[in-house]
Design a protein around this motif. Structure first.
Motif, PDB file in Angstrom:
ATOM      1  N   GLN A  89       0.864  -1.189   0.000  1.00  0.00           N
ATOM      2  CA  GLN A  89       0.000   0.000   0.000  1.00  0.00           C
ATOM      3  C   GLN A  89       0.901   1.239   0.000  1.00  0.00           C
ATOM      4  OE1 GLN A  89      -3.510  -0.196   0.323  1.00  0.00           O
ATOM      5  NE2 GLN A  89      -3.949  -2.121   1.349  1.00  0.00           N
ATOM      6  N   GLU A  90       1.438   1.562  -1.174  1.00  0.00           N
ATOM      7  CA  GLU A  90       2.502   2.576  -1.238  1.00  0.00           C
ATOM      8  C   GLU A  90       1.992   3.993  -0.979  1.00  0.00           C
ATOM      9  OE1 GLU A  90       5.899   2.184  -3.628  1.00  0.00           O
ATOM     10  OE2 GLU A  90       5.212   0.328  -4.562  1.00  0.00           O
ATOM     11  N   ASP A  91       0.742   4.262  -1.282  1.00  0.00           N
ATOM     12  CA  ASP A  91       0.195   5.581  -0.921  1.00  0.00           C
ATOM     13  C   ASP A  91       0.258   5.790   0.588  1.00  0.00           C
ATOM     14  OD1 ASP A  91      -0.399   6.527  -3.457  1.00  0.00           O
ATOM     15  OD2 ASP A  91      -2.347   5.542  -3.510  1.00  0.00           O
ATOM     16  N   LEU A  92      -0.069   4.749   1.329  1.00  0.00           N
ATOM     17  CA  LEU A  92      -0.009   4.822   2.790  1.00  0.00           C
ATOM     18  C   LEU A  92       1.430   4.975   3.273  1.00  0.00           C
ATOM     19  CD1 LEU A  92      -1.326   4.454   5.648  1.00  0.00           C
ATOM     20  CD2 LEU A  92      -0.855   2.005   5.373  1.00  0.00           C
ATOM     21  N   ILE A  93       2.349   4.214   2.678  1.00  0.00           N
ATOM     22  CA  ILE A  93       3.754   4.257   3.104  1.00  0.00           C
ATOM     23  C   ILE A  93       4.335   5.656   2.885  1.00  0.00           C
ATOM     24  CG2 ILE A  93       6.051   3.316   2.671  1.00  0.00           C
ATOM     25  CD1 ILE A  93       4.696   0.684   1.868  1.00  0.00           C
ATOM     26  N   VAL A  94       4.012   6.260   1.736  1.00  0.00           N
ATOM     27  CA  VAL A  94       4.492   7.620   1.457  1.00  0.00           C
ATOM     28  C   VAL A  94       3.908   8.605   2.471  1.00  0.00           C
ATOM     29  CG1 VAL A  94       4.390   9.515  -0.207  1.00  0.00           C
ATOM     30  CG2 VAL A  94       4.892   7.203  -0.990  1.00  0.00           C
ATOM     31  N   TRP A  95       2.619   8.473   2.765  1.00  0.00           N
ATOM     32  CA  TRP A  95       1.956   9.397   3.680  1.00  0.00           C
ATOM     33  C   TRP A  95       2.483   9.262   5.110  1.00  0.00           C
ATOM     34  CZ3 TRP A  95      -0.942  13.594   3.351  1.00  0.00           C
ATOM     35  CH2 TRP A  95      -1.660  14.005   4.465  1.00  0.00           C
ATOM     36  N   MET A  96       2.816   8.053   5.519  1.00  0.00           N
ATOM     37  CA  MET A  96       3.251   7.818   6.896  1.00  0.00           C
ATOM     38  C   MET A  96       4.627   8.395   7.192  1.00  0.00           C
ATOM     39  SD  MET A  96       0.842   6.157   8.569  1.00  0.00           S
ATOM     40  CE  MET A  96       1.602   5.256   9.917  1.00  0.00           C
ATOM     41  N   ARG A  97       5.396   8.713   6.164  1.00  0.00           N
ATOM     42  CA  ARG A  97       6.675   9.405   6.387  1.00  0.00           C
ATOM     43  C   ARG A  97       6.362  10.891   6.524  1.00  0.00           C
ATOM     44  NH1 ARG A  97      11.997   8.584   6.415  1.00  0.00           N
ATOM     45  NH2 ARG A  97      11.708   6.345   6.147  1.00  0.00           N
ATOM     46  N   THR A  98       6.163  11.335   7.768  1.00  0.00           N
ATOM     47  CA  THR A  98       5.635  12.677   8.028  1.00  0.00           C
ATOM     48  C   THR A  98       6.615  13.772   7.629  1.00  0.00           C
ATOM     49  OG1 THR A  98       6.393  12.470  10.305  1.00  0.00           O
ATOM     50  CG2 THR A  98       4.105  11.942   9.872  1.00  0.00           C
ATOM     51  N   ALA A  99       6.049  14.913   7.236  1.00  0.00           N
ATOM     52  CA  ALA A  99       6.845  16.052   6.781  1.00  0.00           C
ATOM     53  C   ALA A  99       7.251  16.927   7.962  1.00  0.00           C
ATOM     54  CB  ALA A  99       6.046  16.878   5.772  1.00  0.00           C
ATOM     55  N   ALA A 100       8.372  17.619   7.809  1.00  0.00           N
ATOM     56  CA  ALA A 100       8.882  18.475   8.880  1.00  0.00           C
ATOM     57  C   ALA A 100       8.301  19.874   8.840  1.00  0.00           C
ATOM     58  CB  ALA A 100      10.405  18.548   8.798  1.00  0.00           C
ATOM     59  N   LEU A 101       7.788  20.291   7.690  1.00  0.00           N
ATOM     60  CA  LEU A 101       7.300  21.656   7.524  1.00  0.00           C
ATOM     61  C   LEU A 101       5.822  21.639   7.140  1.00  0.00           C
ATOM     62  CD1 LEU A 101      10.327  23.139   5.543  1.00  0.00           C
ATOM     63  CD2 LEU A 101       9.850  23.372   7.986  1.00  0.00           C
ATOM     64  N   PRO A 102       5.109  22.743   7.371  1.00  0.00           N
ATOM     65  CA  PRO A 102       3.664  22.762   7.081  1.00  0.00           C
ATOM     66  C   PRO A 102       3.328  22.781   5.595  1.00  0.00           C
ATOM     67  CG  PRO A 102       4.395  24.908   7.858  1.00  0.00           C
ATOM     68  CD  PRO A 102       5.550  23.977   8.050  1.00  0.00           C
ATOM     69  N   THR A 103       4.282  23.096   4.741  1.00  0.00           N
ATOM     70  CA  THR A 103       4.093  23.006   3.293  1.00  0.00           C
ATOM     71  C   THR A 103       4.969  21.871   2.778  1.00  0.00           C
ATOM     72  OG1 THR A 103       3.597  25.363   3.063  1.00  0.00           O
ATOM     73  CG2 THR A 103       4.347  24.203   1.094  1.00  0.00           C
ATOM     74  N   PHE A 104       4.355  20.886   2.177  1.00  0.00           N
ATOM     75  CA  PHE A 104       5.128  19.718   1.743  1.00  0.00           C
ATOM     76  C   PHE A 104       4.505  19.101   0.503  1.00  0.00           C
ATOM     77  CE2 PHE A 104       2.020  18.295   4.898  1.00  0.00           C
ATOM     78  CZ  PHE A 104       1.398  17.241   4.252  1.00  0.00           C
ATOM     79  N   ARG A 105       5.323  18.320  -0.182  1.00  0.00           N
ATOM     80  CA  ARG A 105       4.870  17.541  -1.337  1.00  0.00           C
ATOM     81  C   ARG A 105       5.087  16.065  -1.051  1.00  0.00           C
ATOM     82  NH1 ARG A 105       7.588  20.836  -6.466  1.00  0.00           N
ATOM     83  NH2 ARG A 105       6.461  22.798  -6.143  1.00  0.00           N
ATOM     84  N   LYS A 106       4.184  15.254  -1.577  1.00  0.00           N
ATOM     85  CA  LYS A 106       4.340  13.810  -1.495  1.00  0.00           C
ATOM     86  C   LYS A 106       4.077  13.208  -2.867  1.00  0.00           C
ATOM     87  CE  LYS A 106       3.399  13.327   3.433  1.00  0.00           C
ATOM     88  NZ  LYS A 106       4.715  12.825   3.824  1.00  0.00           N
ATOM     89  N   LEU A 107       4.837  12.168  -3.159  1.00  0.00           N
ATOM     90  CA  LEU A 107       4.788  11.571  -4.491  1.00  0.00           C
ATOM     91  C   LEU A 107       3.503  10.765  -4.670  1.00  0.00           C
ATOM     92  CD1 LEU A 107       6.344  11.227  -7.123  1.00  0.00           C
ATOM     93  CD2 LEU A 107       7.488   9.238  -6.117  1.00  0.00           C
ATOM     94  N   TYR A 108       2.778  11.071  -5.752  1.00  0.00           N
ATOM     95  CA  TYR A 108       1.539  10.362  -6.075  1.00  0.00           C
ATOM     96  C   TYR A 108       1.799   9.243  -7.084  1.00  0.00           C
ATOM     97  CZ  TYR A 108      -3.283   9.669  -7.684  1.00  0.00           C
ATOM     98  OH  TYR A 108      -4.501   9.121  -8.016  1.00  0.00           O
ATOM     99  N   GLY A 109       2.695   9.482  -8.019  1.00  0.00           N
ATOM    100  CA  GLY A 109       2.997   8.477  -9.031  1.00  0.00           C
ATOM    101  C   GLY A 109       3.965   9.039 -10.058  1.00  0.00           C
ATOM    102  N   LYS A 110       4.211   8.246 -11.112  1.00  0.00           N
ATOM    103  CA  LYS A 110       5.143   8.646 -12.172  1.00  0.00           C
ATOM    104  C   LYS A 110       4.489   8.446 -13.534  1.00  0.00           C
ATOM    105  CE  LYS A 110       8.153   5.777 -10.470  1.00  0.00           C
ATOM    106  NZ  LYS A 110       9.358   4.939 -10.285  1.00  0.00           N
TER     107      LYS A 110
END
Length: 348
Positions: A238-259
């Motif tokens: 469940q890679e969407d979950l794995i990406v989301w669970m790596r929390t960001a340090a700043l209030p503005t962030f990007r997370k990878l959706y796909g390629k």
């Protein structure tokens, strides 16, 4: 009589000196404690200082220029949509719209400004979302995510720990608030595939999320925080979950959706169909869709190049200023033989 007195006084004096030596707090002499070991002790003459500043500028300026060119070669498209994807009649009550049952399909058009070579990375960007909040960061169970036998390890997951007396897998606020907007892309009426395999860190997939751990009772409560998970797929996939669970340090962030693994040509029009499901309206957050290529330096970021150019330019300016001062008003250097480590190397 006199000799005895003299002898007595002499003995007393020697006793006093020996006792004073015993009671002295002066440490025992050694070259290590007195910092007299062989060491490099350069004398910073004007020529040395000017040469060092000039060398730094010669190294830093080309690195800064190369970094800027690499950043400028990155093609990036950013589309903010959280307001445009709310129908006009709901814009005075956006929270009511996002929590309601109205259709949330939204269509957007993106024009490619410059040729984009594959792979093209698709990100979602959130603004004003504090994933680094202490209570939020702690609301998870790494042991539960890793081991199927630890599904009851939910002590740190409140308030999203149980539903109807049964443990939630994965538990906690981070998993509960999983991003659930979706995107699909079309070019010239042909579907553009988005590859969502391999978007997470390999170490996370192999070591932090178990291959035999499956979602259970997830988003079954009265209030859903985000995306639901397929209970037949293990968490390690469940890679969407794995990406989301790596929390960001700043209030503005990007997370990878796909390629996107095809090239996009200049002036191509990409039709985007998105589902505006995620509630950022309760905290005045922003949502953006980002398409970006990469360079040898990574994504688009001018800061590194500007920093190198700033340091290199400052060093060049100082080198020139010191050179002018040295030529116009030189100072006679002192004699290095008078330095303490040259005059008295043994310390005695």
């Amino acid at each position: 009589m006199n000799s005895n007195t003299a002898s007595s006084s002499g003995g007393s004096g020697s006793n006093d000196s020996s006792s004073s030596r015993k009671n002295s707090k002066r440490p025992k002499y050694s070259r290590f404690t007195q910092q007299e070991l062989p060491a490099c002790k350069p004398i910073l003459t004007p020529r040395w200082v000017i040469s060092v500043f000039m060398l730094v500028s010669i190294i830093f300026v080309p690195i800064g220029v190369a970094s800027l060119f690499a950043s400028r070669d990155v093609v990036e498209i950013i589309d903010r949509y959280e307001t445009e994807c709310v129908p006009e009649r709901f814009r005075n009550d956006k929270v009511g719209f996002i929590q309601g049952t109205a259709i949330k399909i939204c269509r957007r058009n993106i024009t490619v400004p410059k040729r984009m070579k594959q792979p093209i990375y698709v990100y979602y960007q959130l603004d004003n979302f504090y994933q680094n909040h202490r209570r939020y960061v702690q609301s998870r169970s790494d042991k539960q995510l890793r081991d199927a036998g630890s599904e009851n390890d939910i002590g740190s997951c409140k308030p999203e720990d149980k539903v109807n007396g049964q443990p939630i897998v994965p538990c906690g606020l981070i998993a509960w608030s999983l991003f659930n907007d979706t995107y699909s892309f079309t070019r010239n009426k042909k579907q553009v595939a988005v590859n969502k395999i391999g978007i997470s860190w390999k170490s996370d997939r192999e070591h932090k999320f178990g291959k035999n751990v499956f979602p259970k009772n997830f988003q079954n409560g009265t209030l859903k925080g985000g995306k639901t998970l397929n209970e037949s797929i293990p968490l390690s996939q469940q890679e969407d979950l794995i990406v989301w669970m790596r929390t960001a340090a700043l209030p503005t962030f990007r997370k990878l959706y796909g390629k996107i693994e095809v090239d996009l040509e200049k002036d191509d029009v990409i039709d985007v169909v998105l589902e505006n499901n995620y509630n950022t309206y309760s905290f005045n957050g922003k949502k953006k869709l980002v398409l970006s290529t990469t360079s040898w330096l990574g994504g688009k970021n001018d800061f590194l190049g500007i920093a190198y150019l700033t340091v290199g330019g400052l060093c060049f300016f100082l080198a020139m200023a010191f050179t002018i001062v040295y030529l116009v008003k030189p100072r006679q250097l002192g004699d290095p033989s008078y330095l303490s480590w040259n005059r008295n190397p043994s310390g005695h």
